[in-house]
Enzyme design. Structure first.
Site, PDB file in Angstrom:
ATOM      1  CG  ASP A   1      -2.133   0.850   1.082  1.00  0.00           C
ATOM      2  OD1 ASP A   1      -3.237   0.277   1.123  1.00  0.00           O
ATOM      3  OD2 ASP A   1      -2.008   2.074   0.905  1.00  0.00           O
TER       4      ASP A   1
ATOM      5  CB  VAL B   1      -7.067   0.387  -5.331  1.00  0.00           C
ATOM      6  CG1 VAL B   1      -5.588   0.072  -5.189  1.00  0.00           C
ATOM      7  CG2 VAL B   1      -7.506   0.269  -6.784  1.00  0.00           C
TER       8      VAL B   1
ATOM      9  CB  THR C   1     -19.612   7.602  -6.119  1.00  0.00           C
ATOM     10  OG1 THR C   1     -20.145   6.346  -5.702  1.00  0.00           O
ATOM     11  CG2 THR C   1     -20.521   8.219  -7.161  1.00  0.00           C
TER      12      THR C   1
ATOM     13  CD  GLU D   1     -13.746 -11.302  -1.899  1.00  0.00           C
ATOM     14  OE1 GLU D   1     -12.636 -11.626  -2.319  1.00  0.00           O
ATOM     15  OE2 GLU D   1     -14.600 -12.148  -1.552  1.00  0.00           O
TER      16      GLU D   1
ATOM     17  CD  GLU E   1     -17.141  -3.235   5.599  1.00  0.00           C
ATOM     18  OE1 GLU E   1     -17.153  -2.676   6.703  1.00  0.00           O
ATOM     19  OE2 GLU E   1     -17.054  -2.613   4.535  1.00  0.00           O
TER      20      GLU E   1
ATOM     21  CG  LEU F   1     -27.665  -8.866  -1.941  1.00  0.00           C
ATOM     22  CD1 LEU F   1     -26.188  -8.981  -1.593  1.00  0.00           C
ATOM     23  CD2 LEU F   1     -28.481  -9.879  -1.130  1.00  0.00           C
TER      24      LEU F   1
ATOM     25  CB  CYS G   1     -20.794  -2.516  -1.648  1.00  0.00           C
ATOM     26  SG  CYS G   1     -19.101  -3.046  -1.457  1.00  0.00           S
TER      27      CYS G   1
ATOM     28  NE  ARG H   1     -15.784   2.306   3.718  1.00  0.00           N
ATOM     29  CZ  ARG H   1     -15.099   1.424   3.000  1.00  0.00           C
ATOM     30  NH1 ARG H   1     -14.580   1.767   1.844  1.00  0.00           N
ATOM     31  NH2 ARG H   1     -14.945   0.189   3.442  1.00  0.00           N
TER      32      ARG H   1
ATOM     33  NE  ARG I   1     -29.477  -1.130  11.966  1.00  0.00           N
ATOM     34  CZ  ARG I   1     -28.845  -1.384  10.825  1.00  0.00           C
ATOM     35  NH1 ARG I   1     -29.179  -2.421  10.105  1.00  0.00           N
ATOM     36  NH2 ARG I   1     -27.889  -0.596  10.402  1.00  0.00           N
TER      37      ARG I   1
HETATM   38  C1  UDX Z   1     -22.403  -6.043   0.804  1.00  0.00           C
HETATM   39  C2  UDX Z   1     -22.731  -7.413   0.177  1.00  0.00           C
HETATM   40  O1  UDX Z   1     -23.552  -8.160   1.063  1.00  0.00           O
HETATM   41  C3  UDX Z   1     -21.450  -8.161  -0.153  1.00  0.00           C
HETATM   42  O2  UDX Z   1     -21.742  -9.373  -0.829  1.00  0.00           O
HETATM   43  C4  UDX Z   1     -20.556  -7.277  -1.034  1.00  0.00           C
HETATM   44  O3  UDX Z   1     -19.332  -7.936  -1.299  1.00  0.00           O
HETATM   45  C5  UDX Z   1     -20.304  -5.951  -0.355  1.00  0.00           C
HETATM   46  O4  UDX Z   1     -21.540  -5.313  -0.037  1.00  0.00           O
HETATM   47  P1  UDX Z   1     -21.720  -5.180   3.224  1.00  0.00           P
HETATM   48  O5  UDX Z   1     -21.964  -3.827   2.660  1.00  0.00           O
HETATM   49  O6  UDX Z   1     -20.457  -5.430   3.954  1.00  0.00           O
HETATM   50  O7  UDX Z   1     -21.782  -6.280   2.062  1.00  0.00           O
HETATM   51  O8  UDX Z   1     -22.909  -5.535   4.236  1.00  0.00           O
HETATM   52  P2  UDX Z   1     -24.363  -6.181   4.122  1.00  0.00           P
HETATM   53  O9  UDX Z   1     -24.478  -7.230   5.140  1.00  0.00           O
HETATM   54  O10 UDX Z   1     -24.729  -6.553   2.752  1.00  0.00           O
HETATM   55  O11 UDX Z   1     -25.285  -4.978   4.622  1.00  0.00           O
HETATM   56  C6  UDX Z   1     -25.420  -3.765   3.879  1.00  0.00           C
HETATM   57  C7  UDX Z   1     -26.410  -2.850   4.552  1.00  0.00           C
HETATM   58  O12 UDX Z   1     -27.727  -3.379   4.489  1.00  0.00           O
HETATM   59  C8  UDX Z   1     -26.153  -2.629   6.059  1.00  0.00           C
HETATM   60  O13 UDX Z   1     -26.373  -1.273   6.368  1.00  0.00           O
HETATM   61  C9  UDX Z   1     -27.170  -3.513   6.734  1.00  0.00           C
HETATM   62  O14 UDX Z   1     -27.516  -3.087   8.016  1.00  0.00           O
HETATM   63  C10 UDX Z   1     -28.331  -3.402   5.755  1.00  0.00           C
HETATM   64  N1  UDX Z   1     -29.260  -4.533   5.846  1.00  0.00           N
HETATM   65  C11 UDX Z   1     -28.839  -5.783   5.516  1.00  0.00           C
HETATM   66  C12 UDX Z   1     -30.577  -4.329   6.248  1.00  0.00           C
HETATM   67  O15 UDX Z   1     -30.985  -3.190   6.540  1.00  0.00           O
HETATM   68  N2  UDX Z   1     -31.429  -5.393   6.302  1.00  0.00           N
HETATM   69  C13 UDX Z   1     -31.038  -6.659   5.973  1.00  0.00           C
HETATM   70  O16 UDX Z   1     -31.880  -7.573   6.039  1.00  0.00           O
HETATM   71  C14 UDX Z   1     -29.701  -6.859   5.578  1.00  0.00           C
END
Ligand code: UDX
Length: 454
Positions: A17, A73, A77, A149, A153, A211, A260, A330, A426
């Site tokens: 890095d 890296v 946006t 990937e 998280e 998702l 993401c 983030r 939540r």
């Molecule tokens: C996401 C994708 O799941 C992962 O496959 C990709 O590689 C990166 O982006 P991440 O952003 O780390 O992963 O977390 P994720 O568990 O997907 O949650 C994203 C957001 O959605 C969070 O703010 C979480 O609280 C919210 N969420 C998730 C909900 O509000 N309800 C749910 O049922 C699931």
């Protein structure tokens, strides 16, 4: 890379890095000082660091030595220029590719790991094809493949150790086979999908868009539940039992955050518009609008509960990270809600088990660090939940941290000012844990349920 090193002891993995502080932190003896918090990660670092896992700032030397280079890296946006607000900024991908072009030797496989818009592999190939071979060394050749990937998280290690699938996109069979062999050390071959490079890149964006869309869908229904008397958890349970829908990712909340979802949706919107597909662009953009609306809706209903003013009200925010088990903030919905409340003059107390005061300060605006002020209101950082809630007017749960599941609401409520409020964005507070507590309770997808608490 820590998982890869752990699974393949005979492979030497070096993470490089340009950021000196980060490399120092990754090499820190004190594992609590690693740059990110991720369950299980410090154990892997401890087990493999300086055996076959190295963290280094010697970028050029390590590129020259490498057989395979993963470009991982960030691709945020774009804030300015063409595509601002939608397209990904590829400057770090580009500068990494230029370094690879300059310092690589022999045949090097480049694996595109960063989430990138479709056709980035082409950009990397173009840069690499301009690189000159050293006259006295063997000819440089490059193979560019994409392997996005899918880890989330908070569950990253588990997701990598036991992924649903691995994608490898490209047209160089030899390079694909080499990478596939590495994954096959711990992942069954049937879970390794080989596609063309564009499908691989677009699959990543599409998975995240689907998702995110699911969360906006359940959040839209949560607002309807609150008005009609339906219970979002009962609805989610009922629809999730349909195997075509499935039960995962149906938790209503304050809106999705993280690095993401929004970025990838914006990318899809940008790509659709670029190709003249306005209706498709509008469709995906609506997922982002709904997500923004969910956050604003929550801020507004908190303010409305205090008859339109939270000036000088003590409001406690429990949880600042965008989800539990990470210190990443983030795009966290807590930022938006905190800013709205501060703008309305609230006196905020913010607690999070893993997010630092420094991170919160950065997120709430530049002027904030010295004066602790953001527009009208003030905020402070709390270490202890029970102290934080003394004399508070409301508690707002923004992240589903395990710490918040077993709070003794009886003790908390006795120390709060009346009328005391709990806003559970939540849906983690069990109604029976509030029995006997004198308070007003609002829960996402259920609404105000004071009357049920006896
Ligand atoms: C996401 C994708 O799941 C992962 O496959 C990709 O590689 C990166 O982006 P991440 O952003 O780390 O992963 O977390 P994720 O568990 O997907 O949650 C994203 C957001 O959605 C969070 O703010 C979480 O609280 C919210 N969420 C998730 C909900 O509000 N309800 C749910 O049922 C699931």
């Amino acid at each position: 890379m820590a998982v890869l090193a752990d699974k393949c002891p005979e492979i030497k993995v070096t993470v490089v890095d340009i950021n000196k502080e980060k490399i120092i932190a990754w090499n820190s003896e004190d594992l609590r000082k690693l740059p990110i918090f991720e369950p299980g990660l410090s154990l892997l670092i401890k087990r493999n660091r300086n055996k076959n896992l190295f963290f280094s700032r010697k970028i050029n030397e390590n590129i020259a030595e490498a057989d395979i280079i993963f470009i991982s890296v960030n691709t945020p946006t774009k804030k300015k220029g063409l595509g601002a607000g939608y397209a990904s900024d590829l400057k770090w991908v580009e500068s990494s590719a230029r370094s690879v072009a300059k310092f690589a030797k022999g045949n090097t496989i480049i694996v595109e790991k960063s989430t990138v818009p479709v056709r980035t592999a082409e950009l990397i190939k173009t840069i690499l094809s301009g690189s000159k071979s050293n006259s006295n060394s063997e000819k440089k050749t490059f193979s560019v493949i994409s392997s996005p990937e899918f880890l989330a998280e908070g569950t990253a290690i588990k997701d990598l150790e036991n992924p649903d699938r691995v994608l490898i996109g490209g047209d160089d069979d030899k390079a694909i086979e080499k990478l596939s062999q590495i994954y096959q050390r711990w992942i069954p071959k049937s879970k390794i999908f080989i596609t063309n490079v564009w499908s691989s890149e677009l699959s990543k964006l599409t998975a995240n868009a689907f998702l995110a869309q699911r969360i906006s869908s359940i959040n839209a229904i949560s607002s309807l539940c609150e008005r009609t008397g339906a219970d979002i958890k009962e609805v989610a349970n009922a629809i999730g039992a349909d195997t075509r829908i499935g039960s995962k990712f149906l938790n209503a909340g304050p809106g999705f955050g993280g690095s993401c979802f929004q970025k990838d949706l914006l990318n899809i919107v940008y790509l659709c518009r670029y190709y003249g597909l306005e209706e498709a662009a509008n469709y995906w953009e609506q997922v982002i609008f709904l997500n923004e609306w969910q956050k604003i809706r929550i801020s507004n209903l908190i303010i409305d509960s205090f008859f339109g003013t939270v000036t000088d009200k003590k409001l406690v925010i429990l949880g600042y990270s965008f989800k539990s088990n990470t210190n990443d903030i983030r795009e966290s919905p807590a930022i938006r809600v905190a800013k709205d409340l501060l703008e309305n003059g609230a006196n905020l107390v913010i607690h999070d088990p893993k997010v630092s005061k420094f991170q919160i300060s950065n997120s709430l605006g530049e002027n904030n660090e010295k004066s602790n002020n953001c527009s009208e209101g003030k905020w402070t950082f709390a270490i202890d939940i029970y102290n934080a809630c003394l004399e508070a007017d409301a508690i707002i749960i923004m992240t589903e941290w395990a710490e918040y599941l077993n709070i003794d609401w009886g003790i908390i409520c006795r120390s709060m000012r009346q009328p005391a409020w709990i806003f559970d964005t939540r849906g983690i507070v069990k109604e029976k844990s509030l029995k006997g507590a004198k308070l007003k309770f609002w829960q996402v997808g259920k609404g105000l349920i004071t009357n049920n608490i006896k």
